[in-house]
Design an enzyme around this catalytic site. Sequence first.
Site, PDB file in Angstrom:
ATOM      1  N   GLU A 160       0.908  -1.266  -0.099  1.00 46.49           N
ATOM      2  CA  GLU A 160       0.068  -0.021   0.027  1.00 46.49           C
ATOM      3  C   GLU A 160       0.738   1.262  -0.071  1.00 46.49           C
ATOM      4  O   GLU A 160       0.481   2.203   0.828  1.00 46.49           O
ATOM      5  CB  GLU A 160      -0.929  -0.216   1.045  1.00 46.49           C
ATOM      6  CG  GLU A 160      -1.929  -1.159   1.258  1.00 46.49           C
ATOM      7  CD  GLU A 160      -2.668  -1.359   2.261  1.00 46.49           C
ATOM      8  OE1 GLU A 160      -2.627  -0.431   3.269  1.00 46.49           O
ATOM      9  OE2 GLU A 160      -3.695  -2.077   2.290  1.00 46.49           O
ATOM     10  N   GLU A 265      -6.038 -10.851  -1.618  1.00 46.05           N
ATOM     11  CA  GLU A 265      -6.811 -10.621  -0.362  1.00 46.05           C
ATOM     12  C   GLU A 265      -8.648 -10.646  -0.829  1.00 46.05           C
ATOM     13  O   GLU A 265      -9.164  -9.647  -0.181  1.00 46.05           O
ATOM     14  CB  GLU A 265      -6.475  -9.426   0.569  1.00 46.05           C
ATOM     15  CG  GLU A 265      -5.051  -9.514   0.549  1.00 46.05           C
ATOM     16  CD  GLU A 265      -4.676  -8.355   1.595  1.00 46.05           C
ATOM     17  OE1 GLU A 265      -5.417  -7.402   2.130  1.00 46.05           O
ATOM     18  OE2 GLU A 265      -3.433  -7.940   1.653  1.00 46.05           O
TER      19      GLU A 265
HETATM   20  C1  XIL Z   1      -6.408  -6.836   8.156  1.00 42.24           C
HETATM   21  C2  XIL Z   1      -6.665  -7.998   9.048  1.00 42.24           C
HETATM   22  O1  XIL Z   1      -7.452  -8.928   8.290  1.00 42.24           O
HETATM   23  C3  XIL Z   1      -7.349  -7.520  10.388  1.00 42.24           C
HETATM   24  O2  XIL Z   1      -7.371  -8.768  11.292  1.00 42.24           O
HETATM   25  C4  XIL Z   1      -6.430  -6.506  10.867  1.00 42.24           C
HETATM   26  O3  XIL Z   1      -6.876  -6.103  12.209  1.00 42.24           O
HETATM   27  C5  XIL Z   1      -6.039  -5.564  10.075  1.00 42.24           C
HETATM   28  O4  XIL Z   1      -5.509  -5.828   8.734  1.00 42.24           O
HETATM   29  N1  XIL Z   1      -5.088  -4.804   3.582  1.00 42.24           N
HETATM   30  C6  XIL Z   1      -4.000  -5.814   4.033  1.00 42.24           C
HETATM   31  C7  XIL Z   1      -4.128  -6.774   5.053  1.00 42.24           C
HETATM   32  O5  XIL Z   1      -2.757  -5.781   3.132  1.00 42.24           O
HETATM   33  O6  XIL Z   1      -3.074  -6.960   5.920  1.00 42.24           O
HETATM   34  C8  XIL Z   1      -5.305  -6.089   6.031  1.00 42.24           C
HETATM   35  O7  XIL Z   1      -5.586  -7.126   6.913  1.00 42.24           O
HETATM   36  C9  XIL Z   1      -6.699  -5.841   5.245  1.00 42.24           C
HETATM   37  C10 XIL Z   1      -6.364  -4.786   4.189  1.00 42.24           C
END
Ligand code: XIL
Length: 377
Positions: A160, A265
Amino acid sequence: MKTQTAVKSAVLVGFMAIGLAMPAQTPTSLKHAYQGCFLVGAALNASQFTGATPRNFALITTQFNSISPENVLKWEVVHPKPETYDFSLADKYVEFGQTNHMFVIGHNLVWHAQTPKWVFEDEKGNPLSREALLKRMRDHIHTVVGRYKGRINGWDVVNEALNEDGTLRQSPWMKIIGDDYIEKAFEYAHEADPKAELYYNDYSLENEAKRKGALDLVKKLKAKGVPINGVGLQDHVHMDWPTADQIDNTISEFGKLGMNVMITELDIDVLPQATPSQTADVSLNIAADPKLNPYPNGLPESVQQQLANRYADLFAAYAKHCGLVTRVTLWGVTDADSWKNDWPVKGRTNYPLLFDRGAQPKPAFKAVIQAAPRKTS
Ligand code: XIL
């Protein structure tokens, strides 16, 4: 290599684990359905890979051939204090993946979130110098990547780094080091494990401005000979965004630059959007409101079907690029685990994944299996 018998019994366990009666020739698992196209992964939380009976073990091992660590490899977990590393959970995660012959992902090395404040400060709380922060970044990357050398197969090196308009985010990394923090992170990761695949990972890359920013970034990195293998599209998506065309173009454009593309994701939000823009900014925290939580007692059949159709369309869009898309990872296993129940609004009941709260396959599961390219024998 797996033997035929092992494959057959895995398929049988697949039937039993997911409680579905499907005709013998229909693949019963995501990983078999997309074999030869891309890996299918899931992000796991600690309860799913620790303990004598990891939660939903049979479901995970039958359905997925890749895993990502939802939180246990983030800086705040593995490196909570300057002189303290804690690999207790990360070790179990990697062991789980290796024991079950999965493609193991590391997530992530350099990010602005879930990174303690001390990382950017000296002992007196003043901002670190560029040189000191580069040294800290290198030490962290060498320690973490080095520990799992040859065992973690691919790393989200930088997460990001871009704003929605495609410019570089003014994160502490960027402010202190400058824009070459990105190439440095890749170089350090490559030094620590020259065989690991290295990725840039971000959300909303299907939107034109941000996509252009990411394409320019990749071009720049490649021109400098930075060791980058692929780009991760997070794909925390909605029912109507992004379109199949946006996905198709995004994958093609990164492919033209010689990048592998991974969907890293994936989850689909069926609830009313709480923000006007498409974002996955983890710092958002929007006030609860019953209007934003319309299905606390179950998803209406019609929405369930729309979700199944949306999942089928997404997988068809990804499978159009078999091989260029090397992996599709869901961000969680069952709806009960999903971060989307608490983000960007706490305490909602969301339905973003392929397995329901009882770990049973949803109509979307079957739709994804049916969307898989037919294999000719
Ligand atoms: C999220 C997790 O799923 C949660 O448990 C945590 O509290 C916050 O992060 N982008 C990403 C991930 O790259 O690491 C994030 O994961 C969601 C958004």
